[in-house]
Write a protein that holds these residues in place. Structure first.
Motif, PDB file in Angstrom:
ATOM      1  N   ALA A 106      -8.591   4.665  -4.574  1.00 36.43           N
ATOM      2  CA  ALA A 106      -8.891   5.221  -5.904  1.00 36.43           C
ATOM      3  C   ALA A 106      -7.984   4.651  -6.988  1.00 36.43           C
ATOM      4  O   ALA A 106      -7.462   5.367  -7.837  1.00 36.43           O
ATOM      5  CB  ALA A 106      -8.788   6.744  -5.884  1.00 36.43           C
ATOM      6  N   CYS A 107      -7.828   3.323  -6.963  1.00 40.62           N
ATOM      7  CA  CYS A 107      -7.035   2.649  -7.989  1.00 40.62           C
ATOM      8  C   CYS A 107      -7.692   2.861  -9.360  1.00 40.62           C
ATOM      9  O   CYS A 107      -8.905   2.696  -9.518  1.00 40.62           O
ATOM     10  CB  CYS A 107      -6.935   1.162  -7.671  1.00 40.62           C
ATOM     11  SG  CYS A 107      -5.969   0.203  -8.845  1.00 40.62           S
ATOM     12  N   ASP A 108      -6.903   3.220 -10.345  1.00 44.31           N
ATOM     13  CA  ASP A 108      -7.418   3.500 -11.691  1.00 44.31           C
ATOM     14  C   ASP A 108      -7.630   2.175 -12.423  1.00 44.31           C
ATOM     15  O   ASP A 108      -6.766   1.700 -13.162  1.00 44.31           O
ATOM     16  CB  ASP A 108      -6.425   4.390 -12.445  1.00 44.31           C
ATOM     17  CG  ASP A 108      -6.980   4.850 -13.789  1.00 44.31           C
ATOM     18  OD1 ASP A 108      -8.021   4.321 -14.231  1.00 44.31           O
ATOM     19  OD2 ASP A 108      -6.364   5.738 -14.403  1.00 44.31           O
ATOM     20  N   MET A 109      -8.810   1.595 -12.237  1.00 46.50           N
ATOM     21  CA  MET A 109      -9.088   0.297 -12.838  1.00 46.50           C
ATOM     22  C   MET A 109      -9.280   0.404 -14.352  1.00 46.50           C
ATOM     23  O   MET A 109      -9.094  -0.576 -15.063  1.00 46.50           O
ATOM     24  CB  MET A 109     -10.317  -0.336 -12.186  1.00 46.50           C
ATOM     25  CG  MET A 109     -10.113  -0.723 -10.722  1.00 46.50           C
ATOM     26  SD  MET A 109      -8.632  -1.745 -10.439  1.00 46.50           S
ATOM     27  CE  MET A 109      -8.982  -3.188 -11.444  1.00 46.50           C
TER      28      MET A 109
ATOM     29  N   MET B  24       0.821  -1.207   0.000  1.00 42.93           N
ATOM     30  CA  MET B  24       0.000   0.000   0.000  1.00 42.93           C
ATOM     31  C   MET B  24       0.859   1.264   0.000  1.00 42.93           C
ATOM     32  O   MET B  24       0.401   2.339  -0.374  1.00 42.93           O
ATOM     33  CB  MET B  24      -0.910   0.011   1.235  1.00 42.93           C
ATOM     34  CG  MET B  24      -1.883  -1.156   1.299  1.00 42.93           C
ATOM     35  SD  MET B  24      -2.997  -1.178  -0.115  1.00 42.93           S
ATOM     36  CE  MET B  24      -3.791   0.393   0.088  1.00 42.93           C
ATOM     37  N   VAL B  25       2.108   1.118   0.426  1.00 44.30           N
ATOM     38  CA  VAL B  25       2.978   2.285   0.582  1.00 44.30           C
ATOM     39  C   VAL B  25       4.050   2.349  -0.494  1.00 44.30           C
ATOM     40  O   VAL B  25       4.346   3.411  -1.049  1.00 44.30           O
ATOM     41  CB  VAL B  25       3.640   2.281   1.982  1.00 44.30           C
ATOM     42  CG1 VAL B  25       4.580   3.471   2.134  1.00 44.30           C
ATOM     43  CG2 VAL B  25       2.578   2.269   3.063  1.00 44.30           C
ATOM     44  N   ASP B  26       4.627   1.169  -0.797  1.00 42.78           N
ATOM     45  CA  ASP B  26       5.838   1.135  -1.624  1.00 42.78           C
ATOM     46  C   ASP B  26       5.599   0.882  -3.104  1.00 42.78           C
ATOM     47  O   ASP B  26       6.558   0.885  -3.881  1.00 42.78           O
ATOM     48  CB  ASP B  26       6.783   0.034  -1.094  1.00 42.78           C
ATOM     49  CG  ASP B  26       7.277   0.347   0.311  1.00 42.78           C
ATOM     50  OD1 ASP B  26       7.161   1.507   0.714  1.00 42.78           O
ATOM     51  OD2 ASP B  26       7.749  -0.572   0.992  1.00 42.78           O
ATOM     52  N   THR B  27       4.367   0.622  -3.500  1.00 48.97           N
ATOM     53  CA  THR B  27       4.140   0.286  -4.907  1.00 48.97           C
ATOM     54  C   THR B  27       2.968   1.080  -5.475  1.00 48.97           C
ATOM     55  O   THR B  27       2.124   1.602  -4.746  1.00 48.97           O
ATOM     56  CB  THR B  27       3.811  -1.216  -5.077  1.00 48.97           C
ATOM     57  OG1 THR B  27       2.571  -1.503  -4.408  1.00 48.97           O
ATOM     58  CG2 THR B  27       4.901  -2.096  -4.506  1.00 48.97           C
ATOM     59  N   SER B  28       2.935   1.126  -6.802  1.00 48.67           N
ATOM     60  CA  SER B  28       1.761   1.652  -7.496  1.00 48.67           C
ATOM     61  C   SER B  28       0.722   0.540  -7.526  1.00 48.67           C
ATOM     62  O   SER B  28       1.001  -0.571  -7.998  1.00 48.67           O
ATOM     63  CB  SER B  28       2.138   2.055  -8.923  1.00 48.67           C
ATOM     64  OG  SER B  28       1.007   2.054  -9.762  1.00 48.67           O
TER      65      SER B  28
ATOM     66  N   THR C 235     -11.714  -7.080  -7.758  1.00 49.14           N
ATOM     67  CA  THR C 235     -11.083  -6.110  -6.869  1.00 49.14           C
ATOM     68  C   THR C 235     -11.832  -6.113  -5.540  1.00 49.14           C
ATOM     69  O   THR C 235     -12.988  -6.570  -5.459  1.00 49.14           O
ATOM     70  CB  THR C 235     -11.126  -4.706  -7.477  1.00 49.14           C
ATOM     71  OG1 THR C 235     -12.475  -4.399  -7.869  1.00 49.14           O
ATOM     72  CG2 THR C 235     -10.221  -4.622  -8.684  1.00 49.14           C
ATOM     73  N   THR C 236     -11.166  -5.623  -4.500  1.00 47.78           N
ATOM     74  CA  THR C 236     -11.778  -5.593  -3.177  1.00 47.78           C
ATOM     75  C   THR C 236     -11.894  -4.155  -2.688  1.00 47.78           C
ATOM     76  O   THR C 236     -11.509  -3.211  -3.391  1.00 47.78           O
ATOM     77  CB  THR C 236     -10.959  -6.454  -2.192  1.00 47.78           C
ATOM     78  OG1 THR C 236      -9.581  -6.068  -2.279  1.00 47.78           O
ATOM     79  CG2 THR C 236     -11.061  -7.930  -2.546  1.00 47.78           C
ATOM     80  N   CYS C 237     -12.407  -3.996  -1.496  1.00 49.18           N
ATOM     81  CA  CYS C 237     -12.695  -2.649  -0.977  1.00 49.18           C
ATOM     82  C   CYS C 237     -11.491  -1.726  -1.067  1.00 49.18           C
ATOM     83  O   CYS C 237     -11.626  -0.536  -1.377  1.00 49.18           O
ATOM     84  CB  CYS C 237     -13.145  -2.756   0.488  1.00 49.18           C
ATOM     85  SG  CYS C 237     -14.486  -3.919   0.768  1.00 49.18           S
ATOM     86  N   ILE C 238     -10.314  -2.277  -0.808  1.00 49.95           N
ATOM     87  CA  ILE C 238      -9.119  -1.442  -0.687  1.00 49.95           C
ATOM     88  C   ILE C 238      -8.789  -0.698  -1.981  1.00 49.95           C
ATOM     89  O   ILE C 238      -8.300   0.430  -1.958  1.00 49.95           O
ATOM     90  CB  ILE C 238      -7.925  -2.305  -0.208  1.00 49.95           C
ATOM     91  CG1 ILE C 238      -6.850  -1.414   0.408  1.00 49.95           C
ATOM     92  CG2 ILE C 238      -7.372  -3.175  -1.309  1.00 49.95           C
ATOM     93  CD1 ILE C 238      -5.844  -2.181   1.228  1.00 49.95           C
TER      94      ILE C 238
END
Length: 433
Positions: free
Chosen positions: A119-122, A80-84, A111-114
């Protein structure tokens, strides 16, 4: 049991359970999103999320021997911190597909809630995956229980079952039945009437190959029977220009005839079937069943049929001893049936299935020599009875033919015990329903 059982005459709204701490019984026959997506032949599902979320769907895949069609991408804290997140999903899916024995024609990406929290650009994710694997149909699916107030997960998954269908020239003599977990009997009146008028019927439940599934796009019209398939029907009309007809699963004679009349008028059918003969056959089967089971108490639960109140009314109208209905909410489409029960059988009991106090009900319902029949797994569990109809979402039942089949199931439940404890723990795929 005080405070759990409510008599019909005391129901002042459609909620039997008004909310709070919930209980989940060990009756597991209902289908989940993990089971539903397996209806697409040769498809592969990939879940992306935290390990605590993925544990349940992994077990669901294992339970119906579908692990060869299941993969998952585990998100850890540092991801969640180190990657896109977009790159994480794209690379993970790419790695999975490159390591499969063969590339599947369809991939259902959950995909899941996270992903939505960050705001992952699906759109970017799916665009890139489709460029890398142009022969794969990628379908966006969701395991997002925190967002279920927007659209129920079950409704959304049933709509996504048909998302891989693409616009094709329509065949005016081909029609789909959509939204069910189980195919309806080919002896049902809907099949008989359509086939008598020269129609070919497609159903995802009977599709053996992916190309056969894709051919459902050629149908000019969809029939759906469950309210949770309404979204699927609406999307297919908008996207593929397929009309739809809602023929609700019902048990009372008048509403069965209404369905057949609506089907005939909607399609301008020239050939008909003799409903009077069908009704007489059903009535004879009902009389035979009553002679065998007599006044044996019957309980129904909502997992057996979405129209549990309508089924209760049908049985009560025919002098069966329905004493209890297990449900947490009554759909507005059953208001007429509920009012009929309130007026004619006001002492009929309603009980929730998820109230926290229900955790004690099974232990309080000791087995006795007094036989009770349950229609549905939850009813069987709460009554602690081995005499039950192992039915999920109406199974193959439909119309007058369905009534005759239900009568046979009631006779079998009366005469023969089932291994309730073990059967109700079998999830979806292996259910005898």
């Amino acid at each position: 049991m005080n405070g759990i059982i409510i008599k019909a005459k005391d129901l002042d709204k459609n909620e039997v359970f008004s909310g709070g701490v919930e209980y989940s019984s060990p009756a597991r026959g209902k289908w989940t999103i993990a089971h539903l997506s397996m209806l697409i032949p040769n498809s592969h599902q990939i879940y992306i999320g935290a390990i605590c979320c993925l544990r349940g769907v992994a077990l669901s895949a294992a339970e119906f021997n579908g692990l060869d069609r299941y993969s998952m991408i585990h998100i850890k804290d540092f991801d969640m911190v180190d990657t896109s997140m977009e790159g994480f999903v794209i690379d993970g899916v790419t790695d999975i597909l490159n390591h499969l024995k063969s590339i599947p024609p369809c991939v259902l990406l959950y995909t899941t809630c996270i992903h939505h929290f960050v705001a992952c650009d699906m759109n970017l994710v799916f665009r890139t995956l489709r460029e890398r694997f142009p022969k794969v149909d990628f379908v966006d699916c969701y395991m997002t229980p925190t967002m279920r107030k927007k659209t129920a997960p079950d409704d959304l998954m049933r709509s996504q079952l048909y998302a891989a269908l693409e616009q094709k020239e329509k065949n005016p003599k081909q029609i789909n039945i959509i939204g069910n977990c189980y195919a309806k009997s080919r002896d049902s009146e809907i099949y008989t009437l359509l086939e008598k008028n020269g129609y070919t019927i497609k159903d995802i439940c009977t599709c053996k190959t992916y190309s056969e599934y894709k051919s459902m796009a050629e149908s000019f019209c969809n029939i759906y029977m469950l309210p949770q398939a309404a979204l699927a029907a609406a999307k297919l009309k908008s996207r593929l220009n397929q009309n739809f007809i809602y023929l609700p699963q019902v048990y009372t004679f008048d509403k069965i005839e209404q369905n057949l009349t609506l089907l005939s008028s909607s399609l301008n059918l020239t050939q008909s079937i003799d409903t009077e003969v069908l009704k007489q056959n059903a009535k004879a089967k009902i009389e035979q069943t009553k002679k065998i089971i007599g006044s044996t108490p019957i309980a129904i639960d909502y997992t057996a049929t979405n129209r549990h109140v309508n089924l209760a009314r049908f049985l009560l109208e025919n002098n069966f001893n329905v004493f209890r209905i297990y449900t947490d909410v009554i759909h507005p489409q059953e208001n007429d049936d509920l009012e009929w029960i309130k007026k004619n059988f006001p002492d009929t009991e309603f009980s929730p299935t998820i109230d926290y106090r229900c955790r004690f009900v099974n232990s309080l319902s000791k087995k006795s020599s007094d036989k009770k029949i349950a229609i549905g797994q939850k009813a069987a569990y709460f009554l602690n009875t081995e005499h039950f109809v192992n039915l999920i979402e109406d199974s193959e039942l439909s119309g007058f033919d369905g009534i005759c089949r239900l009568c046979d199931l009631l006779i079998d439940a009366y005469n023969n015990k089932k291994d309730m404890r073990n059967l109700i723990q079998v999830k979806a795929w292996g259910c005898e329903g």
